[in-house]
Scaffold this motif. Structure first.
Motif, PDB file in Angstrom:
ATOM      1  N   UNK A   1      79.865-111.899   2.813  1.00  0.00           N
ATOM      2  CA  UNK A   1      78.531-111.668   2.229  1.00  0.00           C
ATOM      3  C   UNK A   1      77.832-110.506   2.929  1.00  0.00           C
ATOM      4  N   UNK A   2      77.258-109.612   2.163  1.00  0.00           N
ATOM      5  CA  UNK A   2      76.638-108.407   2.701  1.00  0.00           C
ATOM      6  C   UNK A   2      75.464-108.730   3.620  1.00  0.00           C
ATOM      7  N   UNK A   3      74.856-109.896   3.420  1.00  0.00           N
ATOM      8  CA  UNK A   3      73.703-110.293   4.229  1.00  0.00           C
ATOM      9  C   UNK A   3      74.014-110.250   5.719  1.00  0.00           C
ATOM     10  N   UNK A   4      75.197-110.746   6.116  1.00  0.00           N
ATOM     11  CA  UNK A   4      75.509-110.886   7.541  1.00  0.00           C
ATOM     12  C   UNK A   4      75.597-109.546   8.266  1.00  0.00           C
ATOM     13  N   UNK A   5      76.458-108.617   7.825  1.00  0.00           N
ATOM     14  CA  UNK A   5      76.518-107.348   8.569  1.00  0.00           C
ATOM     15  C   UNK A   5      75.248-106.529   8.467  1.00  0.00           C
ATOM     16  N   UNK A   6      74.539-106.593   7.330  1.00  0.00           N
ATOM     17  CA  UNK A   6      73.295-105.835   7.231  1.00  0.00           C
ATOM     18  C   UNK A   6      72.249-106.369   8.200  1.00  0.00           C
ATOM     19  N   UNK A   7      72.160-107.694   8.319  1.00  0.00           N
ATOM     20  CA  UNK A   7      71.176-108.276   9.233  1.00  0.00           C
ATOM     21  C   UNK A   7      71.499-107.935  10.684  1.00  0.00           C
ATOM     22  N   UNK A   8      72.777-108.101  11.079  1.00  0.00           N
ATOM     23  CA  UNK A   8      73.151-107.782  12.460  1.00  0.00           C
ATOM     24  C   UNK A   8      73.073-106.284  12.719  1.00  0.00           C
ATOM     25  N   UNK A   9      73.424-105.473  11.721  1.00  0.00           N
ATOM     26  CA  UNK A   9      73.310-104.033  11.896  1.00  0.00           C
ATOM     27  C   UNK A   9      71.865-103.592  12.024  1.00  0.00           C
ATOM     28  N   UNK A  10      70.978-104.176  11.211  1.00  0.00           N
ATOM     29  CA  UNK A  10      69.545-103.874  11.264  1.00  0.00           C
ATOM     30  C   UNK A  10      68.984-104.190  12.642  1.00  0.00           C
ATOM     31  N   UNK A  11      69.255-105.402  13.131  1.00  0.00           N
ATOM     32  CA  UNK A  11      68.683-105.833  14.412  1.00  0.00           C
ATOM     33  C   UNK A  11      69.316-105.069  15.570  1.00  0.00           C
ATOM     34  N   UNK A  12      70.657-104.942  15.551  1.00  0.00           N
ATOM     35  CA  UNK A  12      71.331-104.278  16.660  1.00  0.00           C
ATOM     36  C   UNK A  12      70.957-102.812  16.791  1.00  0.00           C
ATOM     37  N   UNK A  13      70.915-102.092  15.667  1.00  0.00           N
ATOM     38  CA  UNK A  13      70.536-100.676  15.733  1.00  0.00           C
ATOM     39  C   UNK A  13      69.071-100.531  16.134  1.00  0.00           C
ATOM     40  N   UNK A  14      68.219-101.436  15.642  1.00  0.00           N
ATOM     41  CA  UNK A  14      66.810-101.386  16.027  1.00  0.00           C
ATOM     42  C   UNK A  14      66.607-101.648  17.499  1.00  0.00           C
TER      43      UNK A  14
ATOM     44  N   UNK B   1      59.132-102.007  10.636  1.00  0.00           N
ATOM     45  CA  UNK B   1      59.756-103.325  10.753  1.00  0.00           C
ATOM     46  C   UNK B   1      61.035-103.241  11.582  1.00  0.00           C
ATOM     47  N   UNK B   2      61.791-102.174  11.380  1.00  0.00           N
ATOM     48  CA  UNK B   2      63.036-101.984  12.125  1.00  0.00           C
ATOM     49  C   UNK B   2      62.764-101.820  13.613  1.00  0.00           C
ATOM     50  N   UNK B   3      61.804-100.966  13.958  1.00  0.00           N
ATOM     51  CA  UNK B   3      61.472-100.755  15.367  1.00  0.00           C
ATOM     52  C   UNK B   3      60.876-102.032  15.972  1.00  0.00           C
ATOM     53  N   UNK B   4      59.962-102.678  15.231  1.00  0.00           N
ATOM     54  CA  UNK B   4      59.357-103.901  15.743  1.00  0.00           C
ATOM     55  C   UNK B   4      60.379-104.993  15.966  1.00  0.00           C
ATOM     56  N   UNK B   5      61.308-105.160  15.014  1.00  0.00           N
ATOM     57  CA  UNK B   5      62.357-106.159  15.181  1.00  0.00           C
ATOM     58  C   UNK B   5      63.240-105.810  16.376  1.00  0.00           C
ATOM     59  N   UNK B   6      63.530-104.527  16.549  1.00  0.00           N
ATOM     60  CA  UNK B   6      64.341-104.108  17.684  1.00  0.00           C
ATOM     61  C   UNK B   6      63.686-104.406  19.012  1.00  0.00           C
ATOM     62  N   UNK B   7      62.372-104.194  19.101  1.00  0.00           N
ATOM     63  CA  UNK B   7      61.647-104.517  20.329  1.00  0.00           C
ATOM     64  C   UNK B   7      61.659-106.010  20.615  1.00  0.00           C
ATOM     65  N   UNK B   8      61.392-106.799  19.598  1.00  0.00           N
ATOM     66  CA  UNK B   8      61.105-108.214  19.804  1.00  0.00           C
ATOM     67  C   UNK B   8      62.338-109.091  19.807  1.00  0.00           C
ATOM     68  N   UNK B   9      63.466-108.582  19.307  1.00  0.00           N
ATOM     69  CA  UNK B   9      64.653-109.422  19.251  1.00  0.00           C
ATOM     70  C   UNK B   9      65.116-109.824  20.650  1.00  0.00           C
ATOM     71  N   UNK B  10      64.864-108.973  21.625  1.00  0.00           N
ATOM     72  CA  UNK B  10      65.256-109.297  22.995  1.00  0.00           C
ATOM     73  C   UNK B  10      64.290-110.257  23.660  1.00  0.00           C
ATOM     74  N   UNK B  11      63.069-110.334  23.141  1.00  0.00           N
ATOM     75  CA  UNK B  11      62.046-111.138  23.798  1.00  0.00           C
ATOM     76  C   UNK B  11      62.327-112.628  23.649  1.00  0.00           C
ATOM     77  N   UNK B  12      62.840-113.040  22.478  1.00  0.00           N
ATOM     78  CA  UNK B  12      63.026-114.470  22.241  1.00  0.00           C
ATOM     79  C   UNK B  12      64.071-115.075  23.180  1.00  0.00           C
ATOM     80  N   UNK B  13      65.303-114.556  23.225  1.00  0.00           N
ATOM     81  CA  UNK B  13      66.249-115.116  24.201  1.00  0.00           C
ATOM     82  C   UNK B  13      65.851-114.823  25.642  1.00  0.00           C
ATOM     83  N   UNK B  14      65.178-113.683  25.857  1.00  0.00           N
ATOM     84  CA  UNK B  14      64.729-113.371  27.216  1.00  0.00           C
ATOM     85  C   UNK B  14      63.746-114.417  27.724  1.00  0.00           C
TER      86      UNK B  14
END
Length: 332
Positions: A239-252, A87-100
């Motif tokens: 809230x822990x949700x915010x940095x964990x979500x951005x950290x998850x996506x950014x590192x991925x 999920x981490x790798x897949x999210x990392x690949x695809x996160x750039x596709x949407x704004x791209x």
């Protein structure tokens, strides 16, 4: 089944369905090139083209299986680390596709010329549409299905605030990982803004190249800042949700894209295939991608270790709370 679970269920099936045409297109390219009825991509030999598209077809199979694992009962029996990694790798690949996809469409509408879009300049328009639909559909699907899966499997993953748990000094690896990730992001943003330092072939830069550099740079900086926030446990009220979500996506994003691009850069450097001339200096690109892969892995390790510390702290507080209740019950 709650509303969030229903949304995640629909999103997971939608993601698997959206990526299926991409898989079929890749299989058709492999078979068609082997039997000689479809052309090989420019700059590739037949063997290279078959290997590239076999690998991407395999990635599509993994993506479809991941989407189904997020919603089917057997997905809860798969080792959590495996599902989380995919999920981490897949999210990392695809996160750039949407704004791209959005930004490149705006650039096209504005008349910006793009160099060689897609895997092959001879790709029919309908194939290009299906490929982009598959990426965007998978990205949106994972964005909704992954949190729903995590909520079912690890209900407390995103609960609480950054300051909860023990206040310890951030490990040096967290600082180095965040610093390297931020440095890589700044270089990509510099290139996206038109900087030429480290660029060997400026004429090869296209609108798509600038967009991808900008998106990658943004997520590298966002992920680095979020990881450092979690490692420092400050600001305490966030809230822990915010940095964990951005950290998850950014590192991925750092790990996935550069893990994909690094072998391609090395291949271009060693084989020097005809027609393959990336804008970046090969040595600079290789160092950047290697740094990005390392930083992404270190940042994710930091997030996982911080979450484990919070879980241990929560468990100890629960034990202390129960001990206090027992002691109070034993007093006259």
């Amino acid at each position: 089944m709650g509303r969030w679970d229903r949304v995640g269920r629909a999103a997971a099936y939608g993601a698997a369905l959206a990526l299926s045409p991409y898989l079929l297109i890749k299989v058709s390219w492999v078979v068609g090139s082997l039997v000689g009825v479809l052309p090989v991509g420019e700059g590739f030999g037949t063997a290279e083209w078959v290997v590239l598209n076999t690998v991407t077809a395999g990635m599509a199979v993994i993506g479809i299986a991941l989407a189904l694992a997020l919603v089917r009962p057997w997905g809860m029996r798969i080792p959590g680390a495996l599902v989380a990694f995919c999920s981490w790798v897949g999210s990392g690949f695809l996160v750039s596709v949407l704004p791209f996809g959005l930004l490149s469409a705006l650039l096209d509408a504005g008349g910006d010329s793009r160099g060689g879009g897609g895997d092959d300049p001879a790709m029919p328009v309908w194939e290009g549409v299906l490929v982009e639909f598959g990426f965007v559909g998978m990205g949106l699907g994972l964005a909704l299905a992954v949190p729903a899966y995590l909520r079912r499997r690890w209900p407390d993953v995103f609960t609480g605030r950054v300051g909860d748990g023990p206040r310890t000094a951030p490990p040096w690896a967290a600082a180095v990982g965040a610093a390297v990730g931020a440095a890589v992001g700044l270089v990509w943003l510099y290139w996206a803004a038109g900087g030429t330092l480290g660029i060997a072939h400026p004429v090869q830069r296209s609108g798509d190249w600038h967009v991808l550099a900008a998106v990658g740079g943004f997520w590298a900086l966002a992920g680095s800042a979020a990881t450092w926030t979690v490692a420092r446990a400050r600001p305490a009220g966030l809230p822990r949700l915010l940095p964990l979500a951005f950290g998850w996506i950014g590192s991925g994003s750092l790990f996935a894209w550069s893990a994909w691009k690094l072998p391609l850069v090395l291949y271009v450097a060693l084989a020097e295939p005809a027609g393959a001339t990336p804008p970046e200096d090969i040595t600079v690109a290789a160092v950047l991608h290697l740094s990005a892969v390392t930083a992404g892995a270190v940042m994710m390790r930091t997030l996982v270790r911080a979450r484990l510390r919070h879980a241990e702290s929560d468990a100890l507080r629960g034990v202390d709370h129960r001990s206090g209740q027992a002691g109070a019950a034993g007093r006259p």
